[in-house]
Design an enzyme around this catalytic site. Structure first.
Site, mmCIF file in Angstrom:
data_model
loop_
_atom_site.group_PDB
_atom_site.id
_atom_site.type_symbol
_atom_site.label_atom_id
_atom_site.label_comp_id
_atom_site.label_asym_id
_atom_site.label_seq_id
_atom_site.Cartn_x
_atom_site.Cartn_y
_atom_site.Cartn_z
ATOM 1 N N THR A 1 -10.994 56.262 8.501
ATOM 2 C CA THR A 1 -10.763 57.030 7.274
ATOM 3 C C THR A 1 -9.361 56.779 6.734
ATOM 4 O O THR A 1 -9.157 56.643 5.520
ATOM 5 C CB THR A 1 -10.959 58.530 7.543
ATOM 6 O OG1 THR A 1 -12.293 58.763 7.982
ATOM 7 C CG2 THR A 1 -10.682 59.359 6.295
ATOM 8 N N HIS B 1 -9.281 53.574 4.902
ATOM 9 C CA HIS B 1 -9.815 53.730 3.540
ATOM 10 C C HIS B 1 -8.741 54.289 2.606
ATOM 11 O O HIS B 1 -8.605 53.848 1.455
ATOM 12 C CB HIS B 1 -11.020 54.669 3.550
ATOM 13 C CG HIS B 1 -12.266 54.062 4.101
ATOM 14 N ND1 HIS B 1 -12.939 53.041 3.473
ATOM 15 C CD2 HIS B 1 -12.973 54.338 5.235
ATOM 16 C CE1 HIS B 1 -14.004 52.710 4.185
ATOM 17 N NE2 HIS B 1 -14.037 53.477 5.261
#
Length: 344
Positions: free
Chosen positions: A44, A47
């Site tokens: 995450t 990202h």
């Protein structure tokens, strides 16, 4: 204690993170302030670094990011009774509302109003992080700091693997990233008969072998059907753990499941894709989506796995100081690493 701290912040809506001086979080009556010792980088966070489409529509800027960590309690709110200054802790990164039907029924992982640490509220890539008392988890003395720092992804693996009975079952894991490998390790530990893991990244496949996974398949060079035949499988897999988010891997898994097989799906696909639903129906497969960790049953289980001798340390391939965070993100972005743990 100074009222300012170092933190990795998404200060601009573009690629990268920046080390900044920001205020130390102020705690409320039910909050715990934790001095972070170690942080780990999650997919995450990559990202968010890359500022992809998901990050652009999800992350408010500026935001202190990060959610995989361990540390020491340095301050507690006046209503806190379960934790004390000096205690070693980690924390559940999903903040739930406590009011919805699922929360009130003890199913916090299904909360419709979940907020993510380092996504919707300030995170743990910082010298200090603030969490509600409910989310703080004590770390036993026999669990090393760096292992406690990766409990968040280990919890994803444990939640996925323990979704179905594994004893004596043949298990297929698609995706040999750190979570996939840890899921395969849990399956072995729980008494699965044959555990097969697939990927197309040679570095990750080698890491799976080093961590003791018996049947490691390079899907770019080998056919899963051939491997199944060699290891004596004739009826297909009983349990599937889909960790890749890759359409070809998921389709192959569905094709190789036994009738009545069960698939736990954690991998997130970058875009929607089709599967053969007729195979799902006529093979009577059970598909279950997985998100996060069961609160807090998964935490109890993963602490028990580590205390019982499951060695996760080889999954950590990079140990760096926080000032070298760019090197850590470069390793993660390359796809050629296990977990990256940063020391504060």
């Amino acid at each position: 204690m100074t009222n300012m701290m170092k933190a990795l912040v998404k200060t601009k809506p573009e690629v990268g993170l920046w080390m900044e001086r920001v205020p130390v979080p102020e705690i409320g009556p039910n909050d715990v302030l934790i001095r972070v010792r170690k942080s780990a980088i999650c997919g995450t966070d990559v990202h968010i670094w890359n500022w992809d489409q998901w990050a652009e529509k999800t992350i408010p800027v500026p935001m202190v990011v990060g959610h995989e960590f361990m540390g020491e309690v340095v301050e507690v709110g006046p209503a806190v009774s379960k934790h004390h200054v000096g205690e070693r802790v980690s924390g559940e990164g999903h903040i739930v509302c406590g009011k919805c039907r699922n929360c009130r029924a003890g199913r916090g992982h299904l909360c419709r109003n979940t907020l993510g640490v380092g996504v919707n509220r300030p995170g743990s890539f910082a010298e200090f992080v603030c969490l509600p008392e409910y989310n703080v988890v004590s770390i036993p003395d026999d669990v090393p700091d760096e292992i406690a720092a990766i409990f968040d992804p280990f919890g994803n693996a444990v939640h996925t693997a323990l979704s179905f009975d594994l004893v004596g079952e043949d298990v297929l894991v698609t995706g040999a990233g750190p979570i996939g490998i840890m899921g395969a390790m849990v399956a072995k530990r729980c008494g699965a008969r044959k555990v097969v893991i697939t990927d197309i990244n040679p570095v990750r496949l080698d890491l799976a072998r080093k961590l003791g996974i018996d049947h490691v398949v390079d899907a770019s060079k080998e056919k899963l059907a051939d491997v199944m035949r060699v290891i004596g499988m004739t009826e297909g897999f009983d349990v599937g753990l889909e960790m890749s988010g890759a359409a070809p891997a998921f389709r192959d898994m569905i094709d190789k499941m036994n009738n009545g097989g069960k698939i736990a799906i954690l991998g997130i696909a970058p875009a929607g894709f089709e599967i053969d639903w007729n195979k799902v129906i006529f093979k009577m497969l059970n598909l279950k989506g997985i998100y996060g960790r069961e609160m807090f049953e998964t935490w109890y289980k993963m602490i028990a796995f580590v205390q019982g001798g499951l060695d996760l340390s080889p999954i950590i391939t990079h140990r760096i100081g926080i000032d070298d965070f760019r090197d850590g993100f470069e390793a993660m972005r390359s796809g050629n690493s296990g977990k990256v743990v940063m020391d504060w």
